[in-house]
Design an enzyme around this catalytic site. Structure first.
Site, PDB file in Angstrom:
ATOM      1  CG  ASN A   6      -2.185   0.798   0.988  1.00 49.50           C
ATOM      2  OD1 ASN A   6      -2.527   1.151  -0.127  1.00 49.50           O
ATOM      3  ND2 ASN A   6      -2.878   1.102   2.068  1.00 49.50           N
ATOM      4  NE  ARG A   8      -2.187   5.111  -1.590  1.00 46.86           N
ATOM      5  CZ  ARG A   8      -2.231   3.843  -1.996  1.00 46.86           C
ATOM      6  NH1 ARG A   8      -1.120   3.195  -2.274  1.00 46.86           N
ATOM      7  NH2 ARG A   8      -3.379   3.224  -2.126  1.00 46.86           N
ATOM      8  CE  LYS A  67      -4.634  -4.807  -3.981  1.00 51.38           C
ATOM      9  NZ  LYS A  67      -4.164  -5.143  -2.652  1.00 51.38           N
ATOM     10  N   GLY A  69      -6.879  -2.674 -10.694  1.00 47.19           N
ATOM     11  CA  GLY A  69      -8.091  -1.894 -10.915  1.00 47.19           C
ATOM     12  C   GLY A  69      -9.078  -2.583 -11.841  1.00 47.19           C
ATOM     13  N   GLY A  72      -8.586  -6.045 -13.680  1.00 46.88           N
ATOM     14  CA  GLY A  72      -8.612  -7.335 -12.997  1.00 46.88           C
ATOM     15  C   GLY A  72      -7.403  -7.542 -12.124  1.00 46.88           C
ATOM     16  CB  ALA A 103     -10.521  -0.082  -4.425  1.00 42.43           C
ATOM     17  N   GLY A 104      -8.495  -1.438  -2.527  1.00 47.49           N
ATOM     18  CA  GLY A 104      -7.500  -2.482  -2.274  1.00 47.49           C
ATOM     19  C   GLY A 104      -7.736  -3.209  -0.969  1.00 47.49           C
ATOM     20  CG  ASP A 105      -7.223  -1.295   2.721  1.00 40.30           C
ATOM     21  OD1 ASP A 105      -6.141  -1.891   2.528  1.00 40.30           O
ATOM     22  OD2 ASP A 105      -7.295  -0.121   3.119  1.00 40.30           O
TER      23      ASP A 105
END
Length: 151
Positions: A6, A8, A67, A69, A72, A103-105
């Site tokens: 994740n 950032r 992942k 988006g 897929g 979204a990812g979580d």
């Protein structure tokens, strides 16, 4: 152990080398990696989800779901030395997000819950896509109880 970096940049120092060093120490201990391709490309310069898989397999990670988006997810099971299974798992429905922040979580939660329930990785990725699609239809990371699935 499951891991989603994740990444950032605002959450790290300006030293990308330090960030990569910290991640490499964590990756040595990972069983399931759930990275987002956009984050991996930013931090590592990966040109494709396949490159992300190859880099993570070098750490001996046996289950990787990249992942990507609405494109897929790329699933790789079997690790670097074992017989490998690679599959793209498409999103069942592309939705316009109200808030894509979680979204990812949401994907990670759906994937891990399905795996813990005994589902095979491809089916777990499908479950994960559906949960992520529900999460991004709402503001914030928590789906309102009235819209949550009842089990």
């Amino acid at each position: 152990m499951a891991f989603d970096g994740n990444f950032r940049p605002r959450g790290w120092t300006a030293d990308a080398g330090r960030t990569r060093a910290v991640y490499m120490e964590a990756l040595k201990r990972v069983d399931i990696a759930l990275p987002t391709f956009e984050d991996e490309a930013l931090l590592w310069g990966d040109p494709s989800p396949e490159a992300t898989v190859a880099r993570l397999q070098a750490f001996g990670i046996g289950e990787i779901v990249v992942k990507n988006g609405p494109k897929g997810a790329l699933l790789a099971v079997g690790g670097h030395q074992a017989a490998q299974t690679h599959a793209y798992v498409p999103v069942p429905e592309v939705v316009v997000p109200v808030d894509p922040t979680a979204a990812g979580d949401g994907f990670n939660a759906g994937y891990l819950a399905a795996r813990l329930a005994g589902e095979a990785p491809p089916k777990a990725a499908g479950v994960a896509h559906r949960l992520a699609a529900r999460v991004i239809r709402h503001r914030g990371a928590i789906v309102p109880r009235t819209d949550a699935a009842v089990h």
